[in-house]
Scaffold this active site. Structure first.
Site, short mmCIF file in Angstrom:
data_model
loop_
_atom_site.label_atom_id
_atom_site.label_comp_id
_atom_site.label_asym_id
_atom_site.label_seq_id
_atom_site.Cartn_x
_atom_site.Cartn_y
_atom_site.Cartn_z
N ASP A 1 0.81 -1.21 0.00
CA ASP A 1 0.00 0.00 0.00
C ASP A 1 0.85 1.27 0.00
O ASP A 1 2.07 1.21 0.19
CB ASP A 1 -0.97 -0.01 1.20
N ASN B 1 -7.45 -2.85 14.29
CA ASN B 1 -8.85 -3.10 13.91
C ASN B 1 -8.96 -4.34 13.01
O ASN B 1 -10.03 -4.61 12.47
CB ASN B 1 -9.43 -1.87 13.21
N HIS C 1 -7.20 -4.84 10.19
CA HIS C 1 -6.92 -4.64 8.75
C HIS C 1 -5.64 -5.35 8.32
O HIS C 1 -4.74 -5.59 9.13
CB HIS C 1 -6.92 -3.16 8.38
N GLU D 1 -9.64 -2.11 5.28
CA GLU D 1 -10.24 -1.77 6.56
C GLU D 1 -11.50 -2.61 6.78
O GLU D 1 -12.14 -3.06 5.81
CB GLU D 1 -10.62 -0.29 6.57
P1 PGA Z 1 2.15 -1.68 12.68
O1 PGA Z 1 0.88 -1.66 11.76
O2 PGA Z 1 3.11 -2.61 12.05
O3 PGA Z 1 2.64 -0.24 12.66
O4 PGA Z 1 1.70 -2.13 14.03
C1 PGA Z 1 0.40 -2.85 11.24
C2 PGA Z 1 -0.77 -2.54 10.35
O5 PGA Z 1 -1.46 -1.55 10.61
O6 PGA Z 1 -1.00 -3.29 9.40
#
Ligand code: PGA
Length: 243
Positions: free
Chosen positions: A67, A136, A138, A143
């Site tokens: 992404d 959450n 994702h 999302e």
């Molecule tokens: P993080 O995020 O590695 O910063 O914990 C993971 C994500 O949001 O996919």
């Protein structure tokens, strides 16, 4: 699904990097699916160390990132293009033309999504995809939602995700509101998926995603449908797991 809980974060970093290194040693032109965020930083550090020790070369590897934010320049310090350069690409021998990240600055974002999917199709199946998990649930920037898109698409970032990522920006309102993300369908097409997670803050969502019902409101739960998922967690993230 193979779930492994390690004593500490560093052991996860070493073990997750080893999966990449062994793959590339066997298949120098492997196609890697890469992620950004705090989670993969230690994995990338160990992948760089292996390169510096002469154990592996990334010369023929191709990479696709999950992404990118919409609306910030690729050379902006918070772009995922900058993240990948700083945390991996500039420290290994991969030619930059073999690294791919969606371009969130294109005027025509729909065309950019199509271009990215076609590029992935042309290069071939991702051999190994590393994923973090959002609080959450994702994966990439897919999302929680009643429906999920299969292909690369533009998403509105949830308030929770923007909050989770705010510490990278000087002001929370600077966190972009949109991103381009690979779809869940593309993620699930990878031959092997490596989900890495650290810390107590991820424990509840991991349990829900990996042991709860498969459900688009927890996008990571769709990983239960994939035949080759490896989950690596430190003790805090994996406190719920009874083996
Ligand atoms: P993080 O995020 O590695 O910063 O914990 C993971 C994500 O949001 O996919």
């Amino acid at each position: 699904m193979r779930i492994k809980v390690f004593e500490n974060k560093h052991q996860v970093e070493i073990a997750s990097a080893s999966i990449f290194i062994e793959l590339i040693q066997q298949k120098p032109s492997a196609v890697l699916g890469l992620a950004t965020g705090d989670t993969p930083i230690g994995t990338y550090r160990e992948m760089i160390a292996a390169y510096q020790q002469g154990k592996v070369s990334y010369r023929y590897v191709r990479t696709f990132n999950l992404d990118e934010y919409v609306g910030i320049a690729s050379d902006h310090p918070n772009s995922y293009a900058s993240f990948m350069k700083n945390h991996l690409f500039e420290s290994i021998d991969i030619p930059s033309e073999q690294t791919h990240i969606p371009d969130g600055q294109q005027q025509d974002l729909e065309a950019e999504c199509i271009r990215y999917d076609e590029l992935m199709k042309a290069v071939g199946q991702i051999d190994l995809q590393i994923l973090g998990i959002g609080r959450n649930g994702h994966i990439g920037f897919n999302e929680p939602s009643r429906t999920l898109s299969s292909k690369t698409h533009v998403v509105a970032l949830s308030a929770e995700t923007r909050k989770q990522n705010a510490h990278h920006f000087s002001h929370p309102e600077q966190v972009p509101t949109q991103a381009i993300t690979m779809g869940v369908g593309s993620i699930l097409q990878a031959k092997t998926i490596l989900l890495v997670a650290y810390g107590a803050g991820k424990a509840d969502i991991l349990k829900e995603a990996l042991q709860g019902p498969v459900n688009t409101e927890v996008p990571a739960s769709l990983l239960q449908l994939h035949p080759r998922v490896i989950v690596m967690m430190d003790q805090e993230a994996g406190s719920w797991y009874r083996g």
